[in-house]
Design a protein around this motif. Sequence first.
Motif, PDB file in Angstrom:
ATOM      1  N   CYS A  69     -19.041  14.742  -1.609  1.00 40.30           N
ATOM      2  CA  CYS A  69     -17.575  14.794  -1.468  1.00 40.30           C
ATOM      3  C   CYS A  69     -16.970  15.456  -2.714  1.00 40.30           C
ATOM      4  O   CYS A  69     -17.526  15.341  -3.809  1.00 40.30           O
ATOM      5  CB  CYS A  69     -16.983  13.397  -1.382  1.00 40.30           C
ATOM      6  SG  CYS A  69     -17.630  12.417  -0.039  1.00 40.30           S
TER       7      CYS A  69
ATOM      8  N   GLU B  53      -5.622  18.317  -8.211  1.00 37.26           N
ATOM      9  CA  GLU B  53      -5.846  16.911  -8.573  1.00 37.26           C
ATOM     10  C   GLU B  53      -4.920  16.446  -9.689  1.00 37.26           C
ATOM     11  O   GLU B  53      -4.365  15.367  -9.624  1.00 37.26           O
ATOM     12  CB  GLU B  53      -7.294  16.705  -9.051  1.00 37.26           C
ATOM     13  CG  GLU B  53      -8.316  16.660  -7.955  1.00 37.26           C
ATOM     14  CD  GLU B  53      -9.723  16.443  -8.512  1.00 37.26           C
ATOM     15  OE1 GLU B  53     -10.413  15.550  -8.017  1.00 37.26           O
ATOM     16  OE2 GLU B  53     -10.139  17.169  -9.429  1.00 37.26           O
TER      17      GLU B  53
ATOM     18  N   VAL C 213     -10.502  11.011 -13.915  1.00 38.84           N
ATOM     19  CA  VAL C 213     -10.708  11.101 -12.461  1.00 38.84           C
ATOM     20  C   VAL C 213     -11.214  12.493 -12.077  1.00 38.84           C
ATOM     21  O   VAL C 213     -12.129  12.638 -11.269  1.00 38.84           O
ATOM     22  CB  VAL C 213      -9.400  10.740 -11.710  1.00 38.84           C
ATOM     23  CG1 VAL C 213      -9.483  11.156 -10.253  1.00 38.84           C
ATOM     24  CG2 VAL C 213      -9.154   9.238 -11.801  1.00 38.84           C
TER      25      VAL C 213
ATOM     26  N   ALA D 122      -8.622   8.166  -6.861  1.00 29.08           N
ATOM     27  CA  ALA D 122      -9.512   7.186  -7.480  1.00 29.08           C
ATOM     28  C   ALA D 122     -10.771   7.909  -7.921  1.00 29.08           C
ATOM     29  O   ALA D 122     -11.198   8.868  -7.287  1.00 29.08           O
ATOM     30  CB  ALA D 122      -9.866   6.101  -6.481  1.00 29.08           C
TER      31      ALA D 122
ATOM     32  N   SER E  38     -23.628  12.633  -5.982  1.00 30.36           N
ATOM     33  CA  SER E  38     -22.469  11.782  -6.246  1.00 30.36           C
ATOM     34  C   SER E  38     -22.480  11.350  -7.710  1.00 30.36           C
ATOM     35  O   SER E  38     -23.438  10.711  -8.151  1.00 30.36           O
ATOM     36  CB  SER E  38     -22.507  10.549  -5.341  1.00 30.36           C
ATOM     37  OG  SER E  38     -21.500   9.643  -5.717  1.00 30.36           O
ATOM     38  N   GLN E  39     -21.438  11.705  -8.422  1.00 29.23           N
ATOM     39  CA  GLN E  39     -21.340  11.295  -9.820  1.00 29.23           C
ATOM     40  C   GLN E  39     -21.472   9.786  -9.912  1.00 29.23           C
ATOM     41  O   GLN E  39     -22.328   9.269 -10.619  1.00 29.23           O
ATOM     42  CB  GLN E  39     -19.976  11.765 -10.381  1.00 29.23           C
ATOM     43  CG  GLN E  39     -19.748  11.540 -11.862  1.00 29.23           C
ATOM     44  CD  GLN E  39     -19.432  10.109 -12.250  1.00 29.23           C
ATOM     45  OE1 GLN E  39     -20.077   9.557 -13.148  1.00 29.23           O
ATOM     46  NE2 GLN E  39     -18.491   9.482 -11.583  1.00 29.23           N
ATOM     47  N   SER E  40     -20.613   9.078  -9.176  1.00 24.85           N
ATOM     48  CA  SER E  40     -20.582   7.613  -9.268  1.00 24.85           C
ATOM     49  C   SER E  40     -21.755   6.968  -8.560  1.00 24.85           C
ATOM     50  O   SER E  40     -22.179   5.871  -8.909  1.00 24.85           O
ATOM     51  CB  SER E  40     -19.289   7.088  -8.630  1.00 24.85           C
ATOM     52  OG  SER E  40     -19.272   7.437  -7.248  1.00 24.85           O
TER      53      SER E  40
ATOM     54  N   THR F 146     -19.788   6.519  -3.710  1.00 24.95           N
ATOM     55  CA  THR F 146     -18.845   7.042  -2.718  1.00 24.95           C
ATOM     56  C   THR F 146     -19.281   6.599  -1.318  1.00 24.95           C
ATOM     57  O   THR F 146     -20.396   6.917  -0.872  1.00 24.95           O
ATOM     58  CB  THR F 146     -18.774   8.576  -2.835  1.00 24.95           C
ATOM     59  OG1 THR F 146     -18.356   8.874  -4.163  1.00 24.95           O
ATOM     60  CG2 THR F 146     -17.794   9.177  -1.853  1.00 24.95           C
TER      61      THR F 146
ATOM     62  N   THR G 214     -15.678  17.315  -5.817  1.00 27.83           N
ATOM     63  CA  THR G 214     -16.326  18.197  -6.780  1.00 27.83           C
ATOM     64  C   THR G 214     -17.836  18.239  -6.585  1.00 27.83           C
ATOM     65  O   THR G 214     -18.469  19.284  -6.739  1.00 27.83           O
ATOM     66  CB  THR G 214     -15.972  17.701  -8.202  1.00 27.83           C
ATOM     67  OG1 THR G 214     -14.596  17.989  -8.409  1.00 27.83           O
ATOM     68  CG2 THR G 214     -16.785  18.379  -9.269  1.00 27.83           C
TER      69      THR G 214
HETATM   70  C1  G6P Z   1     -13.171  11.336  -5.730  1.00 30.25           C
HETATM   71  C2  G6P Z   1     -12.905  11.853  -7.137  1.00 30.25           C
HETATM   72  C3  G6P Z   1     -13.490  13.257  -7.275  1.00 30.25           C
HETATM   73  C4  G6P Z   1     -14.974  13.249  -6.935  1.00 30.25           C
HETATM   74  C5  G6P Z   1     -15.217  12.675  -5.547  1.00 30.25           C
HETATM   75  C6  G6P Z   1     -16.698  12.428  -5.293  1.00 30.25           C
HETATM   76  O1  G6P Z   1     -12.438  12.048  -4.817  1.00 30.25           O
HETATM   77  O2  G6P Z   1     -11.523  11.865  -7.386  1.00 30.25           O
HETATM   78  O3  G6P Z   1     -13.323  13.695  -8.613  1.00 30.25           O
HETATM   79  O4  G6P Z   1     -15.464  14.544  -7.001  1.00 30.25           O
HETATM   80  O5  G6P Z   1     -14.563  11.405  -5.422  1.00 30.25           O
HETATM   81  O6  G6P Z   1     -17.134  11.420  -6.167  1.00 30.25           O
HETATM   82  P1  G6P Z   1     -18.643  11.148  -6.491  1.00 30.25           P
HETATM   83  O7  G6P Z   1     -18.644   9.975  -7.412  1.00 30.25           O
HETATM   84  O8  G6P Z   1     -19.306  10.853  -5.182  1.00 30.25           O
HETATM   85  O9  G6P Z   1     -19.197  12.383  -7.120  1.00 30.25           O
END
Ligand code: G6P
Length: 604
Positions: free
Chosen positions: A302, A489, A400, A598, A349-351, A354, A304
Motif C-alpha cells: 500500500c 500527504e 507519517v 495514520a 510494508s514498513q510497519s 497494514t 509508498t
Molecule cells: C499509510 C502511510 C503511508 C504508507 C502506507 C503503507 O498510508 O500513511 O506512508 O506508505 O500506509 O504502510 P506500510 O507500513 O504498510 O508500509
Amino acid sequence: MCGIVGYVGKNKAIYSLIKGLKTLEYRGYDSAGVALIQNGEIISIKDKGRIDHLENILEYDKFTGNIGIAHTRWATHGIPSKENAHPHIDQNHHFAVVHNGILENYLELKDFLCKEGFSFSSQTDTEVVPVLMEYYYQKDKDVIKAFQHTLKDLRGSYGILIITPLLPDTILVAKNNSPLVIGKGCDGIYVASDVPAILQYTNYFYFLEDGQKAIIHDDVITFYDSKFHEISKQSKKIDWEMDAIDKNGYEDYMLKEIHEQPEAFKNTLNGIISAHEPIHFLEFSLDKKYLEQLKQIYIVACGTAMHAGLVGKYAIERLCRIPVIVEVASEFRYQDPILDEQTLCIFISQSGETADTIAALKLARERKAKTIAISNVFESSITREAKYTIYTHAGPEIAVASTKAYIAQVGIMVSLALYMKEVLEGVNDEIIALKRDIIEIPRLMEEVFKNEDMFKELAHRMSKETDLFYIGRGNDYHTAMEGSLKLKEISYIHSEAYPAGELKHGPIALIDKGTYVFGILTDAQVYEKTFSNLEEVKSRGANIILVTNQDIKGDNVITIPNIDPILSPILAIIPLQFIAYYIAKEKGLDVDKPRNLAKSVTVE
Ligand code: G6P
C-alpha cells in the motif's frame, strides 16, 4: 492508527503513559485518554484532540496510581469526541479498556447486552468489551473467567488492555491481528502497540502472536495461547538506540529521516551487497530451478511501499525477464488473483502491520504461493505470516510520510532482482556494474543533499499553488507517483502523477498558464520522448521543473548524479521529498502528523 500504552510497576504510571502516547503520536489519532487504578477505583480522563490538550486538562497531582492504560484513538466507529475516546469503562466502573482494531460483531454484542439491561455511552465498537467483562463478571465473580469468555465472544482485530480495581495490580492483555509488545523494565512492565513507545525502558521485548494473551501481575507476566493454556515466551532484543526516536536537532522527524537515507540504505544492504561476493540474504535463498519454473511474481503493498514495489518490478523484469504484477493490497484480495506454487508473492510494508497487506498475504498463503515479506519492523505481523522475511534496516520511521523506509525498500527490491539474476545466470558484467553503483549510492545521496537550499527556494515559489503535476516514463513515472504522493500527504495540495506520454489523453486539459509540472528525466532511452511531452505542456504555459541526470542547463533544473535507470529513483525522489517538505513548512502545516492520515493503517 490507535496507539496503546500500559504500565504497572513502582512508579507513578501517568508519566510513562503520557510519554509513551507522545512517542506513538506518529501513528495518527484524533483523541486521547488514560485510566489508572488508585484507591480501589478507576480514575480516568479523555478528550478529543491532541495529547498536549489532554495534558492541559489532566491534573498530574491527582493521577498517582502505579498501574494504568492509555490510548490515542483514530476514529473508525463514531466521530472523534470525548465520549468515543478511550478508555471505555462499564457502567459499574469495574473495567477500563483500551483497544486498537475493529470488532466486527460489535452490533450483535451490543444488542445482546442492551437486552440484558446494560447501557452504552459511546458509538464505538470497543465499548462492548468492558460491558461484556462486567456481564460475565456478574455471573461468576471471577475476572479471569470473564476475560476468557469475553475474548471468545469477540470477532475481529484487536490489541486490548484491561485494568480493574477488582485485581488492582493486573493488566489483562489480548492480541489478534493488531500489534502489541510487552517490555520488562527495571521499574515495571510496559505494554505498547509499538516498540518506540517503551524503548527508553528496555531493549528486550515479548511479541504476542495472534490469539495469544498475557496477564501481567505486578512484575510477573504469564502468557497464554489461543486456548488459554499457559505458554512460555522468550524475549527478543531490539537494537534500536533511543536517539533513533529523537529529532536529533532537526525541526521535524521527516526532515531528519530524509537526511538519514544514506545510512538507512547502507544499513539495509550491509551484508547483502558487496563488490566481490555473491549477493546473499540471511535465512533465505531461491534456487535456479525454482526461478526457472516461476510463472510470475506479484508484489503487493500500500501507499509508498507499493511505489517501492513498482521500482522492484522494473528491476526484476529488466534483469530477469520474469513477469511481475504490482497490486495495491486492498485490490489484490478482491480480484481473485491467480496464484499457485509457481507464483512468488512479495509483500512490502514498513510497519508490517497494514491490515490490507496482511490479509493479502494470508490469501497468497492459502493459495500456495511462496511468500516473502519485506518489513522495517522486527517481528511485525507480516514477518510472522510470510514464509521468508527480509528486513529493511532503516531504523524507526516516525513521520507519517515515508522517506527512508522507501529508500530501503527500493534497495531491497533492486538487490532481490540482482540476486535472482545472479542465481539464474551467474555473475556477469551488468551485475558487477550495478553492485558498484549500489555501493556508491549513499555518497551520491549526499551530493543531492547539497542542493537543499535550491529545493527550499523552489518550494517557496510553489507553496501557493493548488495543483501540481509530476510526469515521467518507466522508472521515472514511478518516481513521479511517489513525489506526487509525498506532496499530497503533507502539503494538502492536489497533485497528479502521470506517465508522460499519457498526459495528452486528458490531463493536459488541466494545464494552464503558470501550472507547475515536474518532469523526471533520468533514463537516457526515453529522455527525448519525455522531453517532447514537457515541450507540449510548456507551450501551454506550464512552468517546468526538471529532475534529471542529463546534461541540461536552465534555471529550473535539478541535476542529480547519473546512475543506471534501475537505481535512479533512489536519487530522483530526494529533491521531491525535500520540496514536499518545504512546501508544507511554508504553509505552516504539521509535517510529521498530516491530517486524516495514520502511519500504520491497521484497519481494512
Ligand atoms: C499509510 C502511510 C503511508 C504508507 C502506507 C503503507 O498510508 O500513511 O506512508 O506508505 O500506509 O504502510 P506500510 O507500513 O504498510 O508500509
